[in-house]
Design a protein around this motif. Structure first.
Motif, PDB file in Angstrom:
ATOM      1  N   ILE A   1      64.977 -96.317 -74.072  1.00  0.00           N
ATOM      2  CA  ILE A   1      63.605 -96.501 -74.568  1.00  0.00           C
ATOM      3  C   ILE A   1      63.622 -97.324 -75.848  1.00  0.00           C
ATOM      4  CG2 ILE A   1      61.636 -95.280 -75.597  1.00  0.00           C
ATOM      5  CD1 ILE A   1      62.174 -93.038 -73.508  1.00  0.00           C
ATOM      6  N   GLY A   2      64.541 -97.018 -76.752  1.00  0.00           N
ATOM      7  CA  GLY A   2      64.655 -97.792 -77.990  1.00  0.00           C
ATOM      8  C   GLY A   2      64.959 -99.256 -77.724  1.00  0.00           C
TER       9      GLY A   2
ATOM     10  N   LEU B   1      66.821 -91.946 -74.451  1.00  0.00           N
ATOM     11  CA  LEU B   1      66.268 -92.366 -75.749  1.00  0.00           C
ATOM     12  C   LEU B   1      66.816 -93.729 -76.157  1.00  0.00           C
ATOM     13  CD1 LEU B   1      66.303 -89.018 -77.755  1.00  0.00           C
ATOM     14  CD2 LEU B   1      64.298 -90.274 -76.922  1.00  0.00           C
TER      15      LEU B   1
ATOM     16  N   ARG C   1      52.716 -92.415 -80.320  1.00  0.00           N
ATOM     17  CA  ARG C   1      53.158 -91.505 -81.364  1.00  0.00           C
ATOM     18  C   ARG C   1      52.787 -92.078 -82.717  1.00  0.00           C
ATOM     19  NH1 ARG C   1      57.378 -94.409 -79.205  1.00  0.00           N
ATOM     20  NH2 ARG C   1      58.990 -95.157 -80.618  1.00  0.00           N
TER      21      ARG C   1
ATOM     22  N   ALA D   1      59.879 -89.803 -83.651  1.00  0.00           N
ATOM     23  CA  ALA D   1      60.808 -89.890 -82.532  1.00  0.00           C
ATOM     24  C   ALA D   1      60.064 -89.698 -81.212  1.00  0.00           C
ATOM     25  CB  ALA D   1      61.890 -88.830 -82.670  1.00  0.00           C
ATOM     26  N   VAL D   2      60.592 -90.316 -80.167  1.00  0.00           N
ATOM     27  CA  VAL D   2      60.056 -90.112 -78.829  1.00  0.00           C
ATOM     28  C   VAL D   2      60.406 -88.695 -78.393  1.00  0.00           C
ATOM     29  CG1 VAL D   2      60.270 -90.802 -76.410  1.00  0.00           C
ATOM     30  CG2 VAL D   2      60.256 -92.536 -78.191  1.00  0.00           C
ATOM     31  N   VAL D   3      59.443 -88.010 -77.852  1.00  0.00           N
ATOM     32  CA  VAL D   3      59.681 -86.672 -77.316  1.00  0.00           C
ATOM     33  C   VAL D   3      59.852 -86.830 -75.806  1.00  0.00           C
ATOM     34  CG1 VAL D   3      58.718 -84.373 -76.995  1.00  0.00           C
ATOM     35  CG2 VAL D   3      58.335 -85.592 -79.142  1.00  0.00           C
ATOM     36  N   LEU D   4      61.025 -86.434 -75.317  1.00  0.00           N
ATOM     37  CA  LEU D   4      61.299 -86.536 -73.885  1.00  0.00           C
ATOM     38  C   LEU D   4      60.636 -85.389 -73.148  1.00  0.00           C
ATOM     39  CD1 LEU D   4      65.093 -87.436 -73.893  1.00  0.00           C
ATOM     40  CD2 LEU D   4      63.147 -88.977 -73.648  1.00  0.00           C
TER      41      LEU D   4
ATOM     42  N   GLU E   1      61.801-100.872 -76.294  1.00  0.00           N
ATOM     43  CA  GLU E   1      60.794-101.107 -77.338  1.00  0.00           C
ATOM     44  C   GLU E   1      61.166-102.298 -78.211  1.00  0.00           C
ATOM     45  OE1 GLU E   1      58.706 -96.756 -77.949  1.00  0.00           O
ATOM     46  OE2 GLU E   1      60.302 -97.324 -79.343  1.00  0.00           O
TER      47      GLU E   1
ATOM     48  N   TRP F   1      54.750 -90.635 -69.976  1.00  0.00           N
ATOM     49  CA  TRP F   1      55.713 -91.432 -69.205  1.00  0.00           C
ATOM     50  C   TRP F   1      55.066 -91.928 -67.903  1.00  0.00           C
ATOM     51  CZ3 TRP F   1      60.143 -93.903 -69.380  1.00  0.00           C
ATOM     52  CH2 TRP F   1      60.904 -94.085 -68.224  1.00  0.00           C
TER      53      TRP F   1
ATOM     54  N   GLY G   1      69.411 -87.217 -71.930  1.00  0.00           N
ATOM     55  CA  GLY G   1      68.348 -87.429 -72.916  1.00  0.00           C
ATOM     56  C   GLY G   1      68.750 -88.461 -73.952  1.00  0.00           C
ATOM     57  N   THR G   2      69.994 -88.402 -74.400  1.00  0.00           N
ATOM     58  CA  THR G   2      70.489 -89.379 -75.379  1.00  0.00           C
ATOM     59  C   THR G   2      70.472 -90.783 -74.789  1.00  0.00           C
ATOM     60  OG1 THR G   2      71.881 -87.697 -76.401  1.00  0.00           O
ATOM     61  CG2 THR G   2      72.458 -89.987 -76.839  1.00  0.00           C
TER      62      THR G   2
END
Length: 179
Positions: free
Chosen positions: A40-41, A37, A54, A6-9, A44, A132, A33-34
């Motif tokens: 970002i998903g 994420l 990661r 998982a991406v760590v914020l 990607e 980031w 944060g949700t």
């Protein structure tokens, strides 16, 4: 099959997103944060590349032919594990396979001595940037604009989807593959 950590914020990501969305209170960080994420998903998936570095794993057939991993861009291959039809997985020796990583971070694998392995799992480190702040500015802005869109339309069942501006910011880094 592909799996990714998982991406760590980081706090820098949250601070920049909070400023961009003009959110004043840290109490909103969980929902922000949700949303971040999710953005970002989405980015990607659109780009065909992992943004932040990661761990990732991909399972491929144990084949003598050269095969390309779908995970991009790869900076390091950590291990190649043989997966037999029956029994326990085992580490393949470095003489049992060939790995090539090109300048774009694409990994090519060929298993020359599979032993009892019908499949192999490749563990690697992949992502465009370590942090980031190291991402290209246009990608960061595209993710922030997408996060703003998702935040604004979070309860709207008639959401028209992200604006063309998000795609325009991300498009120069999009990686497509021909089958």
């Amino acid at each position: 099959m592909i799996s990714r950590d998982a991406v760590v914020l980081g706090s820098d990501m949250l601070e920049e997103a909070r400023a961009y969305l003009r959110l004043e209170y840290e109490e909103e960080d969980a929902s922000l944060g949700t949303v971040l994420l999710g953005a970002i998903g989405y980015a990607e998936a659109y780009l065909g590349q992992m943004l932040l570095r990661r761990n990732a794993r991909e399972v491929l057939p144990a084949s003598m032919r050269w095969q390309r991993l779908s995970v991009l861009p790869v900076s390091l291959v950590n291990s190649v594990t043989g997966i037999p039809a029956e029994g326990m997985p085992f580490a393949l020796s470095s003489e049992a396979y060939k790995i090539e990583i090109d300048a774009h971070g694409e990994v090519w694998l060929r298993v020359t001595q599979p032993g009892s392995a019908g499949r192999v799992e490749v563990a690697c480190m992949a992502g465009m940037a370590q942090t980031w702040a190291e991402l290209p500015e246009a990608i960061r802005l595209g993710v922030l604009r997408l996060a703003a869109h998702l935040h604004l339309h979070r309860d709207n069942p008639d959401d028209p989807g992200p604006t063309e501006g998000v795609a325009a910011l991300l498009r120069p880094w999009r990686r497509r593959r021909l089958a």
